[in-house]
Design a protein around this motif. Sequence first.
Motif, PDB file in Angstrom:
ATOM      1  N   ILE A 195       0.670  -1.274  -0.087  1.00  0.00           N
ATOM      2  CA  ILE A 195       0.143   0.022   0.099  1.00  0.00           C
ATOM      3  C   ILE A 195       0.761   1.480   0.136  1.00  0.00           C
ATOM      4  N   VAL A 199      -7.384  -2.197  -2.817  1.00  0.00           N
ATOM      5  CA  VAL A 199      -6.863  -1.535  -1.492  1.00  0.00           C
ATOM      6  C   VAL A 199      -7.974  -1.348  -0.766  1.00  0.00           C
ATOM      7  N   SER A 221      -3.475 -10.541  -1.694  1.00  0.00           N
ATOM      8  CA  SER A 221      -3.078  -9.291  -1.736  1.00  0.00           C
ATOM      9  C   SER A 221      -1.711  -9.195  -2.217  1.00  0.00           C
ATOM     10  N   PHE A 232      -2.759  -6.774  -5.325  1.00  0.00           N
ATOM     11  CA  PHE A 232      -3.639  -5.978  -5.250  1.00  0.00           C
ATOM     12  C   PHE A 232      -4.175  -5.861  -6.687  1.00  0.00           C
TER      13      PHE A 232
END
Length: 322
Positions: free
Chosen positions: A157, A190, A246, A251
């Motif tokens: 992220i 996300v 993920s 993602f």
Amino acid sequence: MATGGWGPGNGPGQPGNNGQGNQGGWGAPYGPPQGGPYGPPPPNPGPYPNQPPYPYGPQPTRPAVRRRRGCLSLGSPFGLVGAILRSAHRVATRLFVQEGEGRIVDRAVDRVQLARTVLGAAATVALILAYNVDPNRWEDAAYGGAAQLILAPFVLIIAAPLVILGFIYYAPPHLRPHLRSRLRAPLKAVGWYVLTLVVIGGVLVPTALTVNADDGKSWWEYVLAVASLIVIVWGLPFFFMASLYSARSAFNSAQVHPMLPPVLTLTLVWVFAAFSVIGDGMPGGPPVVQFCSMLGGPLSVTAVSLWELRRMKTRFGVTLRA
């Protein structure tokens, strides 16, 4: 001359005469039989005309017996746990395993990645057995692997936006709007992951701080207790699977471009290598073993990722600057 039992006699009074009005004689009083002693035969008697239909007429059918599933039924603890895990897995794959219409399936790359993972795990175990004298080495290794699994989405992220922006900037100008338009799938993944963290934290933290088993509970404490039970039973397995998928799919970044997942994997493995050196220091053993233990994983992942990128270009014609 006699003609036999059924034929007409030689005269009106002779035996065997079957004429009208003459009932004496040996002939049948009602004329010759029609079709044998048992009436006319069936139209298609078959090889055994006197046998009943196969074998004794239509047989009654037994109702289907429902097989018992034993310990895997929903009423058993194992069956209930399996149903919960399947439900969490189904939702996690639906949200975090969307590789797009143009995804590339290369079985050779999958086999090489699996072999690299197995060899890396075997090398880690061998190094721990040979040079790590800490009695808690297995627990530390297990905790380290779980921590990397949980931290990988957070690192993505933070680092993935920079990598994706550089990836789009490196693309030709006429492809940049198209790549930017396909960012919806990664952003959506996300968002689902962050929402999962918010829900889990928003339920478990207030429950731990406010619910007390000693005092009388109000209705909202019961609601929090039930919500916490649902989060623990279903939410935590879902969070574990969401973290795994993920990190593996980055993602759903393949929907932007097929080359993005290998590039993000390169970034992720070197970030974790830096964190490992900063947090734990150099591993035990001679200097050669230390450097092999520290750089073996990142270098092998880098080699496989670069080979995957080359195969995309040479075998499937996928490029970025074309």
